[in-house]
Design an enzyme around this catalytic site. Structure first.
Site, PDB file in Angstrom:
ATOM      1  N   VAL A 207       0.199  76.416 -25.143  1.00  0.00           N
ATOM      2  CA  VAL A 207       1.061  77.584 -24.576  1.00  0.00           C
ATOM      3  C   VAL A 207       2.111  77.828 -25.578  1.00  0.00           C
ATOM      4  O   VAL A 207       2.764  76.686 -26.274  1.00  0.00           O
ATOM      5  CB  VAL A 207       1.167  77.237 -23.298  1.00  0.00           C
ATOM      6  N   THR A 208       2.684  79.116 -25.586  1.00  0.00           N
ATOM      7  CA  THR A 208       1.910  80.042 -25.091  1.00  0.00           C
ATOM      8  C   THR A 208       1.341  80.847 -26.196  1.00  0.00           C
ATOM      9  O   THR A 208       1.695  80.879 -27.574  1.00  0.00           O
ATOM     10  CB  THR A 208       2.792  81.314 -24.414  1.00  0.00           C
TER      11      THR A 208
ATOM     12  N   LYS B 264       9.484  69.674 -31.940  1.00  0.00           N
ATOM     13  CA  LYS B 264      10.024  70.734 -32.758  1.00  0.00           C
ATOM     14  C   LYS B 264      10.953  71.642 -31.829  1.00  0.00           C
ATOM     15  O   LYS B 264      10.916  72.073 -30.893  1.00  0.00           O
ATOM     16  CB  LYS B 264       8.542  71.765 -33.038  1.00  0.00           C
TER      17      LYS B 264
ATOM     18  N   GLU C 119       8.402  71.473 -27.545  1.00  0.00           N
ATOM     19  CA  GLU C 119       9.593  72.197 -27.794  1.00  0.00           C
ATOM     20  C   GLU C 119      10.571  71.544 -27.256  1.00  0.00           C
ATOM     21  O   GLU C 119      10.674  71.240 -26.296  1.00  0.00           O
ATOM     22  CB  GLU C 119       9.402  73.626 -27.386  1.00  0.00           C
TER      23      GLU C 119
ATOM     24  N   LYS D 265       9.749  77.650 -32.541  1.00  0.00           N
ATOM     25  CA  LYS D 265       8.593  78.144 -32.218  1.00  0.00           C
ATOM     26  C   LYS D 265       7.359  77.654 -32.772  1.00  0.00           C
ATOM     27  O   LYS D 265       6.323  77.050 -32.508  1.00  0.00           O
ATOM     28  CB  LYS D 265       8.356  79.595 -31.719  1.00  0.00           C
TER      29      LYS D 265
ATOM     30  N   ASP E 249       2.742  72.318 -27.077  1.00  0.00           N
ATOM     31  CA  ASP E 249       3.708  72.589 -25.957  1.00  0.00           C
ATOM     32  C   ASP E 249       3.170  72.675 -24.554  1.00  0.00           C
ATOM     33  O   ASP E 249       3.696  73.346 -23.763  1.00  0.00           O
ATOM     34  CB  ASP E 249       4.505  73.896 -26.292  1.00  0.00           C
TER      35      ASP E 249
ATOM     36  N   CYS F 159       4.528  80.148 -29.486  1.00  0.00           N
ATOM     37  CA  CYS F 159       4.360  78.931 -30.153  1.00  0.00           C
ATOM     38  C   CYS F 159       3.053  78.961 -30.794  1.00  0.00           C
ATOM     39  O   CYS F 159       2.893  78.153 -31.900  1.00  0.00           O
ATOM     40  CB  CYS F 159       4.897  77.873 -29.020  1.00  0.00           C
TER      41      CYS F 159
ATOM     42  N   GLN G 118      -9.195  91.829 -39.404  1.00  0.00           N
ATOM     43  CA  GLN G 118      -9.261  91.868 -40.944  1.00  0.00           C
ATOM     44  C   GLN G 118      -9.676  90.602 -41.674  1.00  0.00           C
ATOM     45  O   GLN G 118      -9.263  90.087 -42.750  1.00  0.00           O
ATOM     46  CB  GLN G 118      -7.706  92.072 -41.370  1.00  0.00           C
TER      47      GLN G 118
HETATM   48  C1  C5J Z   1       6.202  78.295 -26.447  1.00  0.00           C
HETATM   49  C2  C5J Z   1       8.037  79.789 -25.639  1.00  0.00           C
HETATM   50  N1  C5J Z   1       5.729  77.165 -26.288  1.00  0.00           N
HETATM   51  N2  C5J Z   1       7.367  80.553 -25.040  1.00  0.00           N
HETATM   52  N3  C5J Z   1       7.750  78.612 -26.313  1.00  0.00           N
HETATM   53  O1  C5J Z   1       5.575  79.069 -26.365  1.00  0.00           O
HETATM   54  O2  C5J Z   1       9.224  79.929 -25.701  1.00  0.00           O
END
Ligand code: C5J
Length: 227
Positions: free
Chosen positions: A158-159, A130, A73, A133, A25, A163, A203
């Protein structure tokens, strides 16, 4: 030949025959003023800082002719793939589908939905739109990766805690070995980025591995053979 990449929580054994890079993204909607990230009240300038690092990571994979997946996205123009629960969430200045400074927010084909020019996909690279997320939900990515024999994924974008982490968790549950390049990902919230990375490597690497770009570059250059 597989080689070791020093990483947290322990070396990642990278197999160039089965690895792909996933860049999540890196689109104008999240990174530039007037997009969705901005409409949600975030300081988007934090995200622009990683662009040179993401570009260097893409260059590393391109130079070796390794597969690269870019995600966006993105929703269909009629928003039939955007559930009301997503569109109506919160009180943003602009909602998904509304017209903003870069066209309709998070709608496929709009200027704001394009990947930053510095990171634009080149011919032969995979581009996934997509609606969620995570990168597997509502996309055909799993079949595409299976067709290429990919079992390992290196992540950027990101972020970090939204996502990127969602996509890593989806991939982890599908049996992929996942490594996040720590300085090629960013969040609007530095504490969320740090926490997401800790959650991933905790873990014994419950979601995956993490390493900085310089370490990955060095490992590619030296290729200390594993086993
Ligand atoms: C992504 C969002 N790409 N933060 N989307 O992280 O809505």
């Amino acid at each position: 030949m597989a080689f070791a990449v020093p990483a947290r929580p322990y070396d990642f054994i990278l197999d160039p025959k089965h690895v792909a890079l996933v860049v999540i993204d890196m689109q104008r909607d999240f990174i530039e003023t007037g997009g969705f990230g901005d409409a949600l009240g975030n300081d988007v300038s934090r995200l622009t800082k990683i662009v040179p690092t993401v570009a260097a990571l893409i260059a590393l994979f391109r130079a070796r002719k390794l597969p690269i997946v870019h995600t966006r996205e993105a929703h269909r123009p009629d928003l039939s793939d955007c559930p009301p629960a997503k569109r109506l969430r919160g009180k943003p200045g602009l909602r998904i589908g509304d017209v903003g400074a870069m066209g309709r927010i998070l709608v496929a084909g709009e200027p704001g939905n394009q990947i930053l020019p510095e990171l634009a996909p080149v011919e032969g690279e995979i581009v996934i739109d997509k609606p969620g997320k995570g990168m597997f939900w509502g996309t055909g990515l799993q079949d595409t990766l299976a067709g290429l024999g990919i079992t390992q994924l290196v992540f950027a974008g990101v972020t970090t805690e939204v996502c990127v982490q969602t996509s890593m968790r989806e991939a982890n549950d599908r049996g992929y070995e996942c490594m996040l390049v720590e300085d090629a990902t960013e969040s609007y919230f530095p504490e969320f980025k740090a926490a997401a990375i800790e959650m991933i490597v905790a873990q014994g690497g419950i979601v995956g591995w993490a390493t900085p770009l310089s370490v990955l570059e060095n490992a590619f250059a030296e290729q200390v053979v594993h086993g």
